[in-house]
Design an enzyme around this catalytic site. Structure first.
Site, short mmCIF file in Angstrom:
data_model
loop_
_atom_site.label_atom_id
_atom_site.label_comp_id
_atom_site.label_asym_id
_atom_site.label_seq_id
_atom_site.Cartn_x
_atom_site.Cartn_y
_atom_site.Cartn_z
N LYS A 63 0.83 -1.21 0.00
CA LYS A 63 0.00 0.00 0.00
C LYS A 63 0.87 1.26 0.00
O LYS A 63 0.60 2.21 -0.75
CB LYS A 63 -0.94 -0.01 1.22
CG LYS A 63 -1.94 -1.16 1.21
CD LYS A 63 -2.92 -1.09 2.36
CE LYS A 63 -2.29 -1.41 3.70
NZ LYS A 63 -1.86 -2.82 3.80
N THR A 64 1.90 1.29 0.83
CA THR A 64 2.79 2.45 0.88
C THR A 64 3.53 2.63 -0.43
O THR A 64 3.66 3.76 -0.94
CB THR A 64 3.81 2.29 2.03
OG1 THR A 64 3.11 2.13 3.27
CG2 THR A 64 4.73 3.50 2.12
N ASP A 108 -0.63 6.63 6.86
CA ASP A 108 -0.64 5.19 7.13
C ASP A 108 -1.33 4.94 8.48
O ASP A 108 -1.38 5.83 9.33
CB ASP A 108 0.79 4.65 7.16
CG ASP A 108 0.85 3.15 6.95
OD1 ASP A 108 -0.21 2.54 6.65
OD2 ASP A 108 1.95 2.58 7.08
#
Length: 327
Positions: A63-64, A108
């Site tokens: 995701k990052t 995040d």
């Protein structure tokens, strides 16, 4: 202490090398990439910042990395923050006040934002306004700050903990799923090449099967196999080296760690495989409830070893077979 710091910095340096820096390098998550490509292409044609995006799924699935690639594709600066670091309104104000036009703000662990901070994000996302209360009691007043056009990308492993008002303000929501075995093998091959590790095909299979269908785990196991080979003067990481590495880490051939095997055995032996609540499991294991729900359970359910029922968790027949126990 200096040696430990050096090893930690070396590991971080390797992680930065292994992180994909272009769309072709990013393996897997084809549905997510296809959806993002549509949104980003349309935004570039209109010369606008893209809609706010929500990424969710288990940890370690990229995701990052994908948020970084979105910023790169939009030729925008990426600003990074985390939910735990944004607990006060002043924390959020500091981040938002430093945004410039077309910036991408990546948050995040968004499910760990405090509720006041989450609520202050609503106008920031919707109308590019930030309202800050200055002063106390009768002397207090509200200051309205205009924000530049920006894109918020939030990532979470627990989307159910985000409020409906926050979720509804994202222009697109993408679910990251576990990778398939071929994709994990390709990732291991790419990482081995970048790290200049000689790797046999059999070793790739051993490491891929134990990687929990997760790139982060695959790279971690590859690094430890490299360490094992170096310490034992092996010129190549073969199946034997890979297997011995897993044994040393107490990871079995399917990637289950000792704590996960212990969780299954506790349900079977201590609770006679009757439905068990997560709070009871956390107490017996001495683990945090979030650790069980976010780290252990998703993979156990992916393997079909654990089921969640209305009454609690139960172990499946497949888990009995894996643990060599009788039903």
């Amino acid at each position: 202490m200096k040696k430990n710091n050096k090893f930690q910095s070396d590991d971080k340096f390797i992680d930065s090398i292994l992180r994909p820096t272009s769309w072709p390098d990013y393996i897997g998550q084809e549905k997510v990439k296809k959806g993002l490509n549509l949104i980003l292409t349309a935004a570039k044609k209109r010369n606008e910042s893209t809609d706010h995006l929500l990424f969710y799924g288990p940890a370690g699935l990229g995701k990052t990395t994908l948020a970084t690639l979105v910023a790169k594709e939009m030729r925008a600066n990426l600003k990074v923050a985390t939910g735990p670091a944004l607990q006060k309104l002043s924390d959020l104000a500091a981040v938002l006040s430093n945004l410039e036009n077309q910036d991408v703000l990546f948050i995040d662990e968004a499910h760990r934002l405090s509720r006041p901070v989450e609520e202050m994000l609503y106008p920031a996302m919707e109308s590019r306004k930030f309202f800050l209360v200055v002063g106390k009691s009768l002397a207090s007043r509200v200051i309205s700050l205009d924000l530049p056009a920006f894109t918020l990308i939030a990532a979470t492993t627990r989307p159910n903990l985000l409020s409906n008002p926050l979720r509804s303000r994202f222009g697109a929501i993408f679910r990251f799923d576990y990778y398939n075995l071929d994709e994990i093998k390709t990732i291991i091959e790419r990482s081995a090449k970048l790290m200049k590790i000689k790797l046999s095909p059999d070793a790739i299979s051993v490491l891929a099967n134990a990687s929990r269908f997760t790139p982060r785990v695959a790279n971690r196991l590859l690094k430890r196999a490299r360490d094992f080979a170096e310490v034992n003067n092996s010129k190549i990481v073969d199946a034997e080296v890979a297997s011995e590495t897993l044994k040393l880490l107490e990871v079995d051939y399917l990637g289950l760690e000792s704590c996960e095997r212990c969780l299954l055995e506790i349900i079977i032996k201590k609770f006679n495989n009757r439905p068990v609540g997560v709070n009871a499991l956390a107490a017996v294991l001495g683990e945090e409830k979030g650790t069980i729900e976010e780290i252990y359970e998703p993979y156990l359910m992916k393997l079909g070893f654990l089921q969640r029922t209305a009454l609690g968790r139960i172990v499946t027949e497949a888990a009995y077979k894996h643990l060599n126990l009788k039903c």
